[in-house]
Design a protein around this motif. Structure first.
Motif, mmCIF file in Angstrom:
data_model
loop_
_atom_site.group_PDB
_atom_site.id
_atom_site.type_symbol
_atom_site.label_atom_id
_atom_site.label_comp_id
_atom_site.label_asym_id
_atom_site.label_seq_id
_atom_site.Cartn_x
_atom_site.Cartn_y
_atom_site.Cartn_z
ATOM 1 N N ARG A 91 0.835 -1.206 0.000
ATOM 2 C CA ARG A 91 0.000 0.000 0.000
ATOM 3 C C ARG A 91 0.873 1.260 0.000
ATOM 4 O O ARG A 91 0.607 2.211 -0.742
ATOM 5 N N GLU A 92 1.906 1.272 0.820
ATOM 6 C CA GLU A 92 2.798 2.431 0.870
ATOM 7 C C GLU A 92 3.524 2.622 -0.460
ATOM 8 O O GLU A 92 3.649 3.753 -0.943
ATOM 9 N N ASP A 117 1.123 4.072 -2.986
ATOM 10 C CA ASP A 117 0.896 5.501 -2.730
ATOM 11 C C ASP A 117 2.068 6.343 -3.224
ATOM 12 O O ASP A 117 1.869 7.389 -3.849
ATOM 13 N N GLU A 131 -5.323 1.290 -5.668
ATOM 14 C CA GLU A 131 -5.743 0.869 -4.342
ATOM 15 C C GLU A 131 -6.350 -0.535 -4.331
ATOM 16 O O GLU A 131 -6.455 -1.165 -3.291
#
Length: 98
Positions: free
Chosen positions: A8-9, A12, A95
């Motif tokens: 997820r990081e 992003d 996402e």
């Protein structure tokens, strides 16, 4: 640094780097680092993301093709085409990657 980040990081950061890349080629925007720096960041994050993807591996090749096309467009002076491709990638619903 990317080795300690979760998927997820990384996604992003990858997404943010796409926006910074677009900003870096706009002569009227604030300075967000050089195009080369942003390209390097995108490539580094993407390499780490590919290692962590488990279920969406079928999306790797199309994204790599789009990245290659965007970088080629930027580097050959076709800024608008590069921006369109980068923004299309940015809107790719990262996402949902697993």
């Amino acid at each position: 640094m990317t080795g300690t980040m979760n998927l997820r990081e990384l996604l992003d950061c990858f997404s943010g780097s796409l926006l910074l890349c677009v900003a870096s080629v706009n002569p009227k925007s604030m300075h967000y680092g050089s195009y080369e720096e942003q390209k390097s960041n995108i490539q580094r994050y993407w390499a780490a993301i590919k290692l962590k993807l488990k279920h969406d591996t079928d999306r790797i090749a199309p994204i790599e093709a789009m990245l290659s096309e965007a970088f080629s467009a930027f580097e050959s002076g076709r800024r608008d085409k590069g921006i369109n491709i980068a923004m299309s990638l940015w809107g790719s619903q990262f996402e949902k990657f697993r």
